[in-house]
Design a protein around this motif. Structure first.
Motif, PDB file in Angstrom:
ATOM      1  N   ARG A  72       0.808  -1.222   0.000  1.00 35.35           N
ATOM      2  CA  ARG A  72       0.000   0.000   0.000  1.00 35.35           C
ATOM      3  C   ARG A  72       0.837   1.266   0.000  1.00 35.35           C
ATOM      4  NH1 ARG A  72      -4.604  -2.463   4.160  1.00 35.35           N
ATOM      5  NH2 ARG A  72      -5.693  -3.656   2.543  1.00 35.35           N
ATOM      6  N   ASP A  73       2.030   1.209   0.563  1.00 36.65           N
ATOM      7  CA  ASP A  73       2.891   2.383   0.521  1.00 36.65           C
ATOM      8  C   ASP A  73       3.272   2.718  -0.913  1.00 36.65           C
ATOM      9  OD1 ASP A  73       4.293  -0.055   0.481  1.00 36.65           O
ATOM     10  OD2 ASP A  73       6.104   0.811   1.369  1.00 36.65           O
ATOM     11  N   ARG A  76       0.043   3.926  -3.024  1.00 32.42           N
ATOM     12  CA  ARG A  76      -0.411   5.280  -2.710  1.00 32.42           C
ATOM     13  C   ARG A  76       0.609   6.330  -3.139  1.00 32.42           C
ATOM     14  NH1 ARG A  76      -2.837   3.319   3.185  1.00 32.42           N
ATOM     15  NH2 ARG A  76      -4.549   2.106   2.257  1.00 32.42           N
ATOM     16  N   LYS A 218       3.570   9.635   6.739  1.00 29.81           N
ATOM     17  CA  LYS A 218       2.497   9.137   5.886  1.00 29.81           C
ATOM     18  C   LYS A 218       2.893   7.821   5.224  1.00 29.81           C
ATOM     19  CE  LYS A 218      -0.413  10.234   1.900  1.00 29.81           C
ATOM     20  NZ  LYS A 218      -0.216   8.864   1.364  1.00 29.81           N
ATOM     21  N   ILE A 219       4.091   7.772   4.665  1.00 31.15           N
ATOM     22  CA  ILE A 219       4.544   6.548   4.004  1.00 31.15           C
ATOM     23  C   ILE A 219       4.647   5.408   5.008  1.00 31.15           C
ATOM     24  CG2 ILE A 219       6.362   5.490   2.618  1.00 31.15           C
ATOM     25  CD1 ILE A 219       7.118   8.364   1.780  1.00 31.15           C
ATOM     26  N   ARG A 221       2.875   4.997   7.713  1.00 30.99           N
ATOM     27  CA  ARG A 221       1.516   4.520   8.000  1.00 30.99           C
ATOM     28  C   ARG A 221       1.003   3.649   6.859  1.00 30.99           C
ATOM     29  NH1 ARG A 221       0.851   9.924   9.800  1.00 30.99           N
ATOM     30  NH2 ARG A 221      -0.171  10.467   7.823  1.00 30.99           N
ATOM     31  N   ASP A 222       1.252   4.071   5.633  1.00 22.48           N
ATOM     32  CA  ASP A 222       0.803   3.280   4.485  1.00 22.48           C
ATOM     33  C   ASP A 222       1.492   1.921   4.452  1.00 22.48           C
ATOM     34  OD1 ASP A 222      -0.841   5.338   3.688  1.00 22.48           O
ATOM     35  OD2 ASP A 222       0.578   6.157   2.229  1.00 22.48           O
ATOM     36  N   LYS A 223       2.779   1.899   4.741  1.00 21.17           N
ATOM     37  CA  LYS A 223       3.529   0.641   4.727  1.00 21.17           C
ATOM     38  C   LYS A 223       3.020  -0.314   5.805  1.00 21.17           C
ATOM     39  CE  LYS A 223       8.259  -1.200   5.064  1.00 21.17           C
ATOM     40  NZ  LYS A 223       8.202  -1.956   3.794  1.00 21.17           N
ATOM     41  N   ASP A 225       0.009  -0.413   7.044  1.00 20.45           N
ATOM     42  CA  ASP A 225      -1.434  -0.616   6.949  1.00 20.45           C
ATOM     43  C   ASP A 225      -1.735  -2.023   6.431  1.00 20.45           C
ATOM     44  OD1 ASP A 225      -4.147  -0.510   6.630  1.00 20.45           O
ATOM     45  OD2 ASP A 225      -4.138   0.985   5.028  1.00 20.45           O
TER      46      ASP A 225
END
Length: 250
Positions: A72-73, A76, A218-219, A221-223, A225
């Motif tokens: 997801r990182d 996105r 942000k990255i 959190r995406d990683k 997730d």
């Protein structure tokens, strides 16, 4: 000549004649297909095109297309520069390209030995940029840059930036490469080597308005997730296949 990363990838997708000429040249990240590997391959291909648009290199994401959504990182971050998965080339695309050409040569980024799964597709290794242990292979590759860094993307950026007449043309891939370096070095706080700091100077010039700490968080959190992923998908996300060679057969 395509003036943006999206236009470049669209051009590759809409130019099937590129795959029938020989040799076809690709740049391939490693089989883990983490952010660093994907960003390094895309950055290398796009920067090479800016320098030599007559001989484009096709960037390969070294996983099946279906597995990209697990990262997801990466998804996105690519969405942030208007790149969808349909504009990318995956391992199944590499196999199709292999079937259309009589010769396929590769630049390896984020690894320096052809991995199981792509070895049967590649005839020659023409270049290497990597930050892992040197396997002492492909000694005639050019470039052949194997150097300890926090992020391979730093080496790719440092290699190409001085060769470009207009460095501002690579802002999209600079953002991807910076994002990879932020993850690999925890925002330049851990495992940082001089090439990472050199690349950071390039990013600071090209992307002066970026709040690095905010972007890193942000990255991160995406990683991290994993919401909605099954156990099998989580294992597939971090799976890497190895081929172990033996001295002989019984």
């Amino acid at each position: 000549m395509a003036k943006s990363l999206k236009a470049f990838l669209t051009y590759l997708k809409n130019s099937p004649e590129l795959f029938t000429h020989s040799p076809v040249k690709v740049v391939c990240g490693n089989a883990s297909a983490d952010f660093d590997s994907v960003a390094s391959a895309i950055t290398y291909a796009y920067c090479s095109y800016q320098k030599d648009p007559q001989h484009p290199i096709i960037p390969i994401v070294n996983i099946p297309k279906v597995d990209l959504s697990l990262r997801r990182d990466i998804v996105r971050a690519l969405d942030g520069v208007c790149i969808s998965e349909d504009l990318l080339f995956f391992i199944e695309d590499l196999q199709q390209i292999r079937n259309k050409t009589s010769s396929l040569t590769a630049v390896l980024v984020d690894h320096n030995k052809i991995e199981f799964g792509v070895a049967d597709c590649i005839d020659n290794v023409s270049g290497i940029i990597d930050h892992h242990k040197d396997e002492n292979l492909y000694l005639n590759a050019d470039p052949r840059i194997i150097e300890t860094t926090g992020s391979c993307s730093s080496l790719v950026m440092n290699y190409w930036a001085p060769h470009l007449d207009d460095p501002t043309s690579i802002k999209d891939v600079a953002l991807l490469s910076l994002s990879a370096a932020l993850i690999d070095t925890s925002n330049f706080r851990h495992k940082v080597e001089q090439p990472d700091l050199d690349a950071l100077q390039i990013y600071s010039r090209l992307l002066p308005s970026i709040d690095r700490e905010e972007h890193y968080n942000k990255i991160r959190r995406d990683k991290d997730d994993l919401d909605g992923l099954t156990i099998q998908e989580i294992l597939r996300k971090d799976y890497k296949q190895f081929l172990f060679e033996t001295a002989g057969k019984n």
